[in-house]
Design an enzyme around this catalytic site. Structure first.
Site, PDB file in Angstrom:
ATOM      1  N   HIS A  35       0.831  -1.209   0.000  1.00  8.97           N
ATOM      2  CA  HIS A  35       0.000   0.000   0.000  1.00  8.97           C
ATOM      3  C   HIS A  35       0.863   1.255   0.000  1.00  8.97           C
ATOM      4  O   HIS A  35       0.550   2.242  -0.680  1.00  8.97           O
ATOM      5  CB  HIS A  35      -0.919   0.007   1.224  1.00  8.97           C
ATOM      6  N   HIS A  88       0.427  -4.052   9.175  1.00 11.76           N
ATOM      7  CA  HIS A  88       1.870  -4.179   8.973  1.00 11.76           C
ATOM      8  C   HIS A  88       2.580  -3.769  10.256  1.00 11.76           C
ATOM      9  O   HIS A  88       2.039  -3.016  11.072  1.00 11.76           O
ATOM     10  CB  HIS A  88       2.345  -3.275   7.827  1.00 11.76           C
ATOM     11  N   ASP A 144       7.801  -2.302   8.259  1.00  7.89           N
ATOM     12  CA  ASP A 144       7.311  -2.439   6.878  1.00  7.89           C
ATOM     13  C   ASP A 144       7.030  -1.071   6.254  1.00  7.89           C
ATOM     14  O   ASP A 144       7.283  -0.848   5.064  1.00  7.89           O
ATOM     15  CB  ASP A 144       6.028  -3.282   6.856  1.00  7.89           C
TER      16      ASP A 144
END
Length: 315
Positions: free
Chosen positions: A181, A222, A226
């Protein structure tokens, strides 16, 4: 009023038709590159699906972001997805604005070539990292006790290739470092930062990227690492890939047709014409020889200036 609306609608239609013709020509020139990048999007999804078979749920790792940010809860996980969807759709619409806006700076096909190049490079690095080490997923469906945390061995190759889209993408586990994302978010924001025209929207884009980062961590989709790795990796990828790609022609000057990249055939024809002129000696204008004025007289042929000047002075 009706006449005015009809006249403006006619202008808009002509603008759309002209832009469509231009973009189709660019698409024919770049379709192989675009197709390869789109195929890699499938490969990235296939890799994310594959690592889910290797995922082993376990205790959630200690994380500074989890300690600082309150947990949103499973019922509010849609918030980060909503923000991402709005950003994604807004960027896509912006890339197609040349079809309707009179003032334009980019070509839709060329801007997507750059975006896809950034995405592919970042996703390639992402595949390497999440296959190198599989961390226990912090998301709710990846924790111990969830039936989605571990996938049974596939019964056929077709089951793997179909990647159970879109459920297999939304409820994936193991593809953590680094956030996909955030790859899309940062690539879109960085692209608009360079080619957008509205300063306020640029600033808003960076604000959305920060908010999106916090929401991803607060939703426990996450780990903080990350998101952090995505921030510096994507920025470095865009920085270095941009140096390798040809710069986009700027359409703000109004000479759009002159700025269109030449096709391979046109480029070969132009090179042949230039070589032909060089062979025939047409590249240099014979009347443009260097002229030097000595004692009120103009002397041609720069190589004989010194000799003629000495002769006139009686040397």
């Amino acid at each position: 009023m009706t006449i005015y609306i009809g006249r403006e609608a006619s202008k808009l239609w002509k603008r759309i038709c002209a832009e469509t013709t231009t973009e189709i020509n660019l698409l024919f020139e770049n379709w192989k590159f675009i197709l390869a990048c789109l195929i890699f999007q499938y490969i990235h999804g296939l890799a994310a699906r594959g690592v889910h078979y290797l995922h082993r749920p376990g205790p959630t790792l200690q994380d500074a972001g989890f300690f600082l940010l309150p947990e949103l809860g499973q019922d509010k996980g849609y918030i980060s997805e909503t923000v991402f969807t709005c950003l994604f759709l807004s960027f896509v619409l912006w890339t197609f604005h040349p079809f309707i806006c009179k003032s334009k700076k980019i070509y839709t096909v060329l801007i997507w070539c750059r975006v896809l190049a950034f995405l592919v490079a970042s996703q390639f690095l992402r595949i390497i990292t999440f296959y190198s080490t599989q961390l226990p997923g912090p998301n709710y469906h990846c924790r111990e006790g969830s039936r989605l945390a571990r996938l049974p061995q596939p019964e056929s190759v077709l089951e793997v290739l179909l990647i159970n889209f879109p459920r297999g993408i939304v409820f994936g586990c193991g593809d953590l470092i680094f956030s996909s994302h955030m790859i899309f978010t940062l690539v879109f924001v960085l692209t608009f930062q360079k080619y957008g025209t509205q300063r306020f929207i640029k600033q808003l884009g960076w604000l959305i990227a920060v908010v999106q980062s916090l929401l991803i961590i607060a939703s426990r989709k996450h780990y903080t690492v990350d998101v952090v790795v995505a921030w510096y990796t994507v920025n470095l990828v865009v920085f270095f890939i941009s140096k390798k790609l040809p710069e986009l022609p700027d359409r703000t000057s109004g000479a759009a047709s002159l700025l269109l990249p030449l096709s391979t055939k046109d480029r070969d024809i132009k090179n042949k014409e230039e070589n032909h002129k060089l062979l025939n000696g047409n590249s240099v204008d014979p009347d443009r020889r260097q002229r030097t004025q000595v004692n009120g007289k103009i002397l041609e042929d720069a190589n004989g200036v010194i000799a003629d000047a000495n002769g006139m002075n009686g040397v």
